[in-house]
Scaffold this active site. Sequence first.
Site, short mmCIF file in Angstrom:
data_model
loop_
_atom_site.label_atom_id
_atom_site.label_comp_id
_atom_site.label_asym_id
_atom_site.label_seq_id
_atom_site.Cartn_x
_atom_site.Cartn_y
_atom_site.Cartn_z
N ASP A 54 0.86 -1.19 0.00
CA ASP A 54 0.00 0.00 0.00
C ASP A 54 0.89 1.24 0.00
O ASP A 54 2.02 1.18 0.48
CB ASP A 54 -0.89 0.01 1.25
CG ASP A 54 -2.17 0.82 1.06
OD1 ASP A 54 -3.25 0.21 1.05
OD2 ASP A 54 -2.09 2.06 0.90
N ASN A 77 -5.89 -4.55 -6.15
CA ASN A 77 -7.05 -3.96 -5.50
C ASN A 77 -6.90 -2.48 -5.21
O ASN A 77 -7.91 -1.79 -5.03
CB ASN A 77 -7.29 -4.76 -4.20
CG ASN A 77 -8.18 -4.05 -3.21
OD1 ASN A 77 -9.40 -4.09 -3.34
ND2 ASN A 77 -7.58 -3.39 -2.22
N TYR A 94 -13.41 7.01 -13.27
CA TYR A 94 -13.52 5.77 -12.49
C TYR A 94 -14.19 4.69 -13.32
O TYR A 94 -13.72 3.54 -13.40
CB TYR A 94 -14.31 6.05 -11.20
CG TYR A 94 -14.35 4.91 -10.21
CD1 TYR A 94 -13.42 4.84 -9.17
CD2 TYR A 94 -15.30 3.91 -10.31
CE1 TYR A 94 -13.46 3.80 -8.25
CE2 TYR A 94 -15.34 2.86 -9.40
CZ TYR A 94 -14.42 2.82 -8.37
OH TYR A 94 -14.45 1.78 -7.46
N LYS A 129 -12.53 1.22 -14.62
CA LYS A 129 -13.04 -0.08 -14.16
C LYS A 129 -13.56 -0.93 -15.31
O LYS A 129 -13.47 -2.16 -15.27
CB LYS A 129 -14.12 0.13 -13.09
CG LYS A 129 -13.60 0.76 -11.79
CD LYS A 129 -12.57 -0.13 -11.10
CE LYS A 129 -12.19 0.40 -9.72
NZ LYS A 129 -11.18 -0.43 -9.04
N ILE A 169 -19.59 -0.43 -1.37
CA ILE A 169 -19.16 -1.17 -0.19
C ILE A 169 -18.80 -0.18 0.90
O ILE A 169 -18.15 0.85 0.64
CB ILE A 169 -17.94 -2.07 -0.53
CG1 ILE A 169 -18.23 -2.95 -1.76
CG2 ILE A 169 -17.52 -2.91 0.67
CD1 ILE A 169 -19.38 -3.90 -1.64
N THR A 172 -16.69 1.16 3.03
CA THR A 172 -15.26 1.24 3.37
C THR A 172 -14.87 2.72 3.40
O THR A 172 -15.65 3.58 2.97
CB THR A 172 -14.37 0.56 2.30
OG1 THR A 172 -14.37 1.39 1.12
CG2 THR A 172 -14.84 -0.84 1.96
P1 NAI Z 1 -10.09 1.96 0.61
O1 NAI Z 1 -9.91 3.42 0.36
O2 NAI Z 1 -10.57 1.51 1.94
O3 NAI Z 1 -8.74 1.17 0.27
C1 NAI Z 1 -7.98 1.46 -0.88
C2 NAI Z 1 -6.52 1.29 -0.52
O4 NAI Z 1 -5.75 1.52 -1.72
C3 NAI Z 1 -6.03 2.30 0.53
O5 NAI Z 1 -5.36 1.62 1.57
C4 NAI Z 1 -5.09 3.21 -0.25
O6 NAI Z 1 -4.01 3.69 0.52
C5 NAI Z 1 -4.62 2.28 -1.36
N1 NAI Z 1 -4.13 3.01 -2.52
C6 NAI Z 1 -4.73 4.03 -3.18
N2 NAI Z 1 -3.94 4.49 -4.16
C7 NAI Z 1 -2.81 3.73 -4.12
C8 NAI Z 1 -1.62 3.73 -4.89
N3 NAI Z 1 -1.40 4.61 -5.87
N4 NAI Z 1 -0.68 2.81 -4.60
C9 NAI Z 1 -0.88 1.93 -3.59
N5 NAI Z 1 -1.97 1.91 -2.81
C10 NAI Z 1 -2.93 2.79 -3.09
O7 NAI Z 1 -11.08 1.48 -0.55
P2 NAI Z 1 -11.82 0.09 -0.83
O8 NAI Z 1 -13.26 0.38 -0.87
O9 NAI Z 1 -11.29 -0.99 0.01
O10 NAI Z 1 -11.37 -0.12 -2.35
C11 NAI Z 1 -10.58 -1.21 -2.78
C12 NAI Z 1 -10.86 -1.43 -4.26
O11 NAI Z 1 -12.24 -1.79 -4.44
C13 NAI Z 1 -10.61 -0.21 -5.15
O12 NAI Z 1 -10.02 -0.61 -6.35
C14 NAI Z 1 -12.01 0.32 -5.39
O13 NAI Z 1 -12.12 1.04 -6.59
C15 NAI Z 1 -12.80 -0.98 -5.44
N6 NAI Z 1 -14.21 -0.83 -5.23
C16 NAI Z 1 -14.69 -0.22 -4.08
C17 NAI Z 1 -16.03 0.00 -3.92
C18 NAI Z 1 -16.61 0.70 -2.71
O14 NAI Z 1 -17.79 1.10 -2.78
N7 NAI Z 1 -15.88 0.82 -1.61
C19 NAI Z 1 -17.00 -0.41 -4.96
C20 NAI Z 1 -16.41 -1.07 -6.08
C21 NAI Z 1 -15.06 -1.25 -6.20
#
Ligand code: NAI
Length: 259
Positions: free
Chosen positions: A47, A100, A166, A170, A199, A201
């Site tokens: 991360d 992810n 976005y 995706k 989700i 989060t």
């Molecule tokens: P989150 O914000 O809780 O976690 C995302 C993580 O990715 C964070 O720890 C962040 O530091 C890390 N990150 C961001 N940019 C980065 C980079 N350039 N290099 C390394 N790490 C990086 O978000 P969540 O919800 O857990 O998202 C995870 C995945 O799921 C993402 O790809 C998001 O697009 C996808 N997703 C999330 C949804 C939601 O509603 N939460 C819905 C659909 C998909």
Amino acid sequence: MTTTSNHSAPAAEFAGKTALVTGAASGIGLVVARRLAAEGAAVVVADYNEQGAKETAEAITAAGGRAAAVRVDVTDPESVRGAVDLTVETFGGLHLAVNNAGIAGASAPTGEYTVQDWQRVIDTNLNGVFYSLRYELPQILASGGGAVVNMSSILGTNGFAGSAAYSAAKHAVVGLTKTAAVEYAAQGVRVNAVAPGFIDTPLLKGGDDAQRQHLISLHPQGRLGTAEEVAELTLFLLSDRASFVNGSYHLVDGAYAAR
Ligand code: NAI
């Protein structure tokens, strides 16, 4: 008299496997990393939030699992290469990858979306997945095969007002997933995409209560999903139980897309 028991503990599903999870300091990635480790995998928690990655890895280790933390910026190919190399050096191979890491990005109509905001989202949510696959796949092949999950979204098939970058990223992740699956299927590597609805989060932080209620209303189940529910599908796709599931897009969305 001889007694037998059918109650021996089930073998850990991912024992002997090494996994790399990007974006594992928070949300979905954090739960996926924890669950993989609980099922026996050695996990690299990657991360750009270095402190969060360390805390996740320490929590896994404290719970009896095997984990290492690495700072990675998925928008930087050299950083991604370094994280993959560290995984192989630390745990001796790479079998499972969850690409992810992602950001929500700015919200604006397409005709007003700034080029800078566009590039930031595409760099993270699309280019980051390509860089990850680019360096993971050779190592997975060298380790004898494995499985990859790319985190797409319900916005990998649907449009969403304000989210041009976005949604475009995706959708593109689905194309990358299908192409890599076709290329590597005969060599023992499966590549699938997971498509969560909204989700609960930290990614959704920033919205007010009315926005949250609007997002909830898009899901016929009447709530947001949980990171655990997304992790459940992700782990299935990574496991040998999904041995003929390959190159596809898997919704976990509370019937969002079914309307
Ligand atoms: P989150 O914000 O809780 O976690 C995302 C993580 O990715 C964070 O720890 C962040 O530091 C890390 N990150 C961001 N940019 C980065 C980079 N350039 N290099 C390394 N790490 C990086 O978000 P969540 O919800 O857990 O998202 C995870 C995945 O799921 C993402 O790809 C998001 O697009 C996808 N997703 C999330 C949804 C939601 O509603 N939460 C819905 C659909 C998909």
